[in-house]
Design an enzyme around this catalytic site. Structure first.
Site, PDB file in Angstrom:
ATOM      1  N   CYS A   1       0.857  -1.175   0.000  1.00 32.42           N
ATOM      2  CA  CYS A   1       0.000   0.000   0.000  1.00 32.42           C
ATOM      3  C   CYS A   1       0.900   1.234   0.000  1.00 32.42           C
ATOM      4  O   CYS A   1       1.802   1.346   0.827  1.00 32.42           O
ATOM      5  CB  CYS A   1      -0.892  -0.008   1.245  1.00 32.42           C
TER       6      CYS A   1
ATOM      7  N   CYS B   1      -8.912  -5.399  -9.545  1.00 27.51           N
ATOM      8  CA  CYS B   1      -8.550  -4.322 -10.459  1.00 27.51           C
ATOM      9  C   CYS B   1      -8.091  -3.149  -9.596  1.00 27.51           C
ATOM     10  O   CYS B   1      -8.901  -2.464  -8.970  1.00 27.51           O
ATOM     11  CB  CYS B   1      -9.784  -3.971 -11.287  1.00 27.51           C
TER      12      CYS B   1
ATOM     13  N   CYS C   1      -4.894   0.725   6.538  1.00 21.30           N
ATOM     14  CA  CYS C   1      -5.185   2.157   6.597  1.00 21.30           C
ATOM     15  C   CYS C   1      -6.528   2.524   5.984  1.00 21.30           C
ATOM     16  O   CYS C   1      -6.902   3.689   5.986  1.00 21.30           O
ATOM     17  CB  CYS C   1      -4.064   2.956   5.943  1.00 21.30           C
TER      18      CYS C   1
ATOM     19  N   CYS D   1       0.477   3.143   3.522  1.00 20.89           N
ATOM     20  CA  CYS D   1       0.961   2.687   4.834  1.00 20.89           C
ATOM     21  C   CYS D   1       2.028   1.598   4.767  1.00 20.89           C
ATOM     22  O   CYS D   1       2.574   1.225   5.797  1.00 20.89           O
ATOM     23  CB  CYS D   1      -0.215   2.192   5.678  1.00 20.89           C
TER      24      CYS D   1
ATOM     25  N   CYS E   1      -7.378  -1.206   1.652  1.00 18.10           N
ATOM     26  CA  CYS E   1      -6.264  -1.699   2.455  1.00 18.10           C
ATOM     27  C   CYS E   1      -6.782  -1.934   3.866  1.00 18.10           C
ATOM     28  O   CYS E   1      -7.368  -1.027   4.470  1.00 18.10           O
ATOM     29  CB  CYS E   1      -5.126  -0.685   2.458  1.00 18.10           C
TER      30      CYS E   1
END
Length: 147
Positions: free
Chosen positions: A61, A135, A113, A64, A110
């Site tokens: 991510c 996607c 976060c 984070c 995510c």
């Protein structure tokens, strides 16, 4: 000086582990990443840096640093965004019903976060083990190549 980050214990899917103020997110992310991760925008198709890459590694991510996907599950869907058939860990992402834009989709966030990553689709006929296509916006990810 780096802004403080709250890494409170994860209490289910309602409470992110990484909590930052809007000002902190704006300071740490470029405008495109902020728009996607924090405001659920979408980058234009076929423009993302990871759309066509086949570099081996881990996709984290961008907000984070949590591990989200691995290159071993990335496949060429030709949809305009990086596609994966499975997250790195079943707890890496949160799936949430999305009824925006006059359609029903499944949003991918995510788990650490709660940043918006993209959407997941099923039953499209891709020859993948899960029959799913995550996607994902390139700008929401950071590829860490394996050595």
């Amino acid at each position: 000086m780096e802004p403080a980050t709250n890494t409170t214990p994860h209490a289910g899917t309602d409470t992110p582990r990484v909590v930052k103020s809007d000002e902190q997110w704006r300071a740490e992310l470029d405008p495109a990443a902020y728009a996607v991760l924090r405001k659920a925008a979408t980058e234009r198709p076929f423009t993302g840096e990871y759309n066509d890459t086949d570099t081996e590694g881990v996709y984290e991510c961008r907000g984070c640093g949590a591990e989200l996907f691995r290159s071993t599950t990335k496949f060429a869907s030709h949809c305009g965004w990086p596609s994966f058939y499975d997250p790195a860990d079943s707890d890496a992402v949160i799936l949430r019903k999305d009824t925006s834009l006059g359609m029903v989709r499944v949003e991918v966030l995510c788990a650490s976060c709660h940043g918006h990553l993209g959407h997941v689709f099923e039953g499209e006929g891709y020859g993948t083990p899960t029959d799913q296509r995550y996607c994902i916006n390139s700008v929401a990810l950071r590829l860490v190549p394996t050595e």
